[in-house]
Design an enzyme around this catalytic site. Structure first.
Site, PDB file in Angstrom:
ATOM      1  N   LYS A 153      -6.234 -10.913  -5.240  1.00  0.00           N
ATOM      2  CA  LYS A 153      -7.306 -11.321  -4.322  1.00  0.00           C
ATOM      3  C   LYS A 153      -8.526 -10.413  -4.507  1.00  0.00           C
ATOM      4  O   LYS A 153      -8.377  -9.237  -4.844  1.00  0.00           O
ATOM      5  CB  LYS A 153      -6.810 -11.325  -2.875  1.00  0.00           C
ATOM      6  CG  LYS A 153      -6.766  -9.967  -2.216  1.00  0.00           C
ATOM      7  CD  LYS A 153      -6.841 -10.052  -0.696  1.00  0.00           C
ATOM      8  CE  LYS A 153      -7.098  -8.648  -0.155  1.00  0.00           C
ATOM      9  NZ  LYS A 153      -7.418  -8.535   1.231  1.00  0.00           N
ATOM     10  N   LYS A 161       0.827  -1.209   0.000  1.00  0.00           N
ATOM     11  CA  LYS A 161       0.000   0.000   0.000  1.00  0.00           C
ATOM     12  C   LYS A 161       0.863   1.260   0.000  1.00  0.00           C
ATOM     13  O   LYS A 161       0.550   2.227  -0.692  1.00  0.00           O
ATOM     14  CB  LYS A 161      -0.979  -0.004   1.172  1.00  0.00           C
ATOM     15  CG  LYS A 161      -2.066  -1.047   0.979  1.00  0.00           C
ATOM     16  CD  LYS A 161      -3.182  -0.938   1.986  1.00  0.00           C
ATOM     17  CE  LYS A 161      -4.286  -1.944   1.642  1.00  0.00           C
ATOM     18  NZ  LYS A 161      -5.211  -2.179   2.716  1.00  0.00           N
ATOM     19  N   LYS A 186     -12.411  -5.029  -2.222  1.00  0.00           N
ATOM     20  CA  LYS A 186     -13.198  -3.836  -2.542  1.00  0.00           C
ATOM     21  C   LYS A 186     -12.317  -2.794  -3.238  1.00  0.00           C
ATOM     22  O   LYS A 186     -12.722  -2.183  -4.225  1.00  0.00           O
ATOM     23  CB  LYS A 186     -13.720  -3.263  -1.216  1.00  0.00           C
ATOM     24  CG  LYS A 186     -14.808  -2.264  -1.356  1.00  0.00           C
ATOM     25  CD  LYS A 186     -16.143  -2.951  -1.458  1.00  0.00           C
ATOM     26  CE  LYS A 186     -17.244  -1.911  -1.654  1.00  0.00           C
ATOM     27  NZ  LYS A 186     -18.525  -2.523  -1.943  1.00  0.00           N
TER      28      LYS A 186
HETATM   29  P1  ADP Z   1     -11.149  -6.035   2.018  1.00  0.00           P
HETATM   30  O1  ADP Z   1      -9.813  -6.725   1.718  1.00  0.00           O
HETATM   31  O2  ADP Z   1     -12.176  -6.289   0.959  1.00  0.00           O
HETATM   32  O3  ADP Z   1     -10.993  -4.585   2.373  1.00  0.00           O
HETATM   33  P2  ADP Z   1     -11.233  -6.603   4.892  1.00  0.00           P
HETATM   34  O4  ADP Z   1      -9.787  -6.207   4.948  1.00  0.00           O
HETATM   35  O5  ADP Z   1     -12.204  -5.799   5.692  1.00  0.00           O
HETATM   36  O6  ADP Z   1     -11.707  -6.738   3.356  1.00  0.00           O
HETATM   37  O7  ADP Z   1     -11.298  -8.106   5.368  1.00  0.00           O
HETATM   38  C1  ADP Z   1     -12.342  -8.676   6.151  1.00  0.00           C
HETATM   39  C2  ADP Z   1     -12.142 -10.170   6.272  1.00  0.00           C
HETATM   40  O8  ADP Z   1     -12.344 -10.768   4.988  1.00  0.00           O
HETATM   41  C3  ADP Z   1     -10.724 -10.561   6.714  1.00  0.00           C
HETATM   42  O9  ADP Z   1     -10.794 -11.674   7.581  1.00  0.00           O
HETATM   43  C4  ADP Z   1     -10.049 -10.957   5.429  1.00  0.00           C
HETATM   44  O10 ADP Z   1      -9.040 -11.919   5.656  1.00  0.00           O
HETATM   45  C5  ADP Z   1     -11.216 -11.555   4.643  1.00  0.00           C
HETATM   46  N1  ADP Z   1     -11.011 -11.407   3.189  1.00  0.00           N
HETATM   47  C6  ADP Z   1     -10.984 -10.246   2.493  1.00  0.00           C
HETATM   48  N2  ADP Z   1     -10.776 -10.476   1.175  1.00  0.00           N
HETATM   49  C7  ADP Z   1     -10.676 -11.827   1.046  1.00  0.00           C
HETATM   50  C8  ADP Z   1     -10.477 -12.713  -0.062  1.00  0.00           C
HETATM   51  N3  ADP Z   1     -10.339 -12.246  -1.304  1.00  0.00           N
HETATM   52  N4  ADP Z   1     -10.422 -14.035   0.163  1.00  0.00           N
HETATM   53  C9  ADP Z   1     -10.568 -14.542   1.421  1.00  0.00           C
HETATM   54  N5  ADP Z   1     -10.775 -13.776   2.513  1.00  0.00           N
HETATM   55  C10 ADP Z   1     -10.830 -12.437   2.346  1.00  0.00           C
END
Ligand code: ADP
Length: 326
Positions: A193, A111, A196
């Site tokens: 991955k 990031k 959002k």
């Molecule tokens: P984002 O990456 O979309 O901003 P968050 O960081 O809020 O989402 O993650 C919330 C939960 O969802 C965490 O436990 C994270 O490990 C899981 N998570 C987010 N993206 C993925 C993904 N592509 N595959 C599996 N788990 C995920």
């Protein structure tokens, strides 16, 4: 008894990566131990944001979590900023965390490389995360694979604080990750991955038409050019989604049809869309019910925050006592 904690950013709508990697597991685990599920709004302000929008996203996330099956009768769903001890403990953990450990975090490196001016909040993010977990003295953290490195740091922080301030007792447990079989869901481009921030998601509340518009052009086996080419299911993102959403017999059938060129990718995606509907219809209908009863959502969050404030105060009493603050 085990204590479970996990958090999610109020990014508005849950996507199927969050759901399969984390939230579905939370629902399965909520009644097995004392559990705390947190909407981490202090984490969400690291990137530029609109305050009015944050209020909406926080509520939408709460709604998504309850619609996915978290039940306030069994667990505490709450908003991080309703429990001020999160930031208090984060400050304290700042004083036992080496900067080098923070700079080594992959998410920070990725990031920060994309930013001209890097804020301290981005570097210190995993410290707040350690505080989130350890405030509840949780030992089990159901997360996706992307969070495993941060959890390792939470263990380092717990160990260092214990060594410095509670050498005779492990005041903070060393929290362990609990991964799902679908620990990492790739985005629809199959490149990174699902996240959002990368705009490659399918939202849990999207309509069947919206989902199909995204699935139809989604990446499959890159070597499969024509319908008559046999595919390799294991390298196909759509096949991995089948494994998450379709029953085992369908998964087997899909693999066979793909590898013998029986089906084209569109046939395979149509079956996936059907399996997704089976899982998502009840979630959408619970969401509609909750939308009609906003007071129920407020009550659930208030009850969650009250319970969490009680536990947080208790933990901080011990921290303050051992650190000479009372
Ligand atoms: P984002 O990456 O979309 O901003 P968050 O960081 O809020 O989402 O993650 C919330 C939960 O969802 C965490 O436990 C994270 O490990 C899981 N998570 C987010 N993206 C993925 C993904 N592509 N595959 C599996 N788990 C995920």
């Amino acid at each position: 008894m085990a204590r479970i904690f996990s958090g999610i950013q109020p990014s508005g709508e849950l996507h199927i990566g969050n759901y399969l990697g984390a939230v579905k597991n939370w629902v399965a685990l909520q009644a097995t131990a004392e559990s705390f599920f947190c909407i981490v709004d202090y984490h969400a302000i690291i990137a530029a944001y609109d305050p009015a929008d944050l209020r909406i996203r926080r509520r939408e996330m709460a709604l998504g979590l309850l619609a996915s099956g978290l039940d306030p009768q069994h667990t505490s769903v709450f908003v991080q900023s309703d429990v001020p001890e999160h930031t208090e403990l984060a400050w304290i953990f700042n004083t036992v965390t080496p900067v080098g450990e923070l700079e080594r975090q992959t998410q920070f490196k990725d990031k920060s490389a994309r930013q001209e001016s890097v804020m301290a909040g981005l570097l210190n993010y995993p410290i707040l995360q350690a505080a989130d977990i350890l405030l509840y003295r949780a030992d089990t953290v159901p997360v996706g694979e992307d969070q495993v490195q941060h959890l390792e740091l939470s263990r380092v922080i717990a160990r260092r604080w214990n060594a410095q301030y509670a050498p005779d007792a492990d005041y903070f447990p060393e929290p362990q990750p609990k991964l799902t079989p679908t620990r990492r869901i790739m985005g629809l481009d199959g490149q990174a991955k699902m996240s959002k921030s990368l705009n490659n998601t399918i939202g849990l509340m999207e309509s069947p038409e919206e989902i199909w518009a995204k699935l139809r052009p989604a990446m499959t086996d890159p070597k499969r050019i024509k319908k008559t080419d046999p595919g390799t299911p294991e390298v196909c993102n759509i096949y991995h989604l089948h494994k998450a959403f379709s029953p085992p017999a369908t998964v087997e059938h899909v693999a066979m049809q793909c590898s013998t060129a029986g089906w084209g990718c569109i046939d395979c995606k149509k079956v996936l869309a059907g399996s997704m509907e089976t899982e998502l219809v009840p979630i959408r209908s619970r969401a509609a019910e909750l939308r009609a009863r906003p007071a129920a959502l407020d009550e659930a969050l208030a009850a969650g925050a009250e319970k969490c404030r009680r536990v947080a105060k208790e933990t901080m009493r011990g921290v303050r006592d051992r650190m000479g603050f009372d």
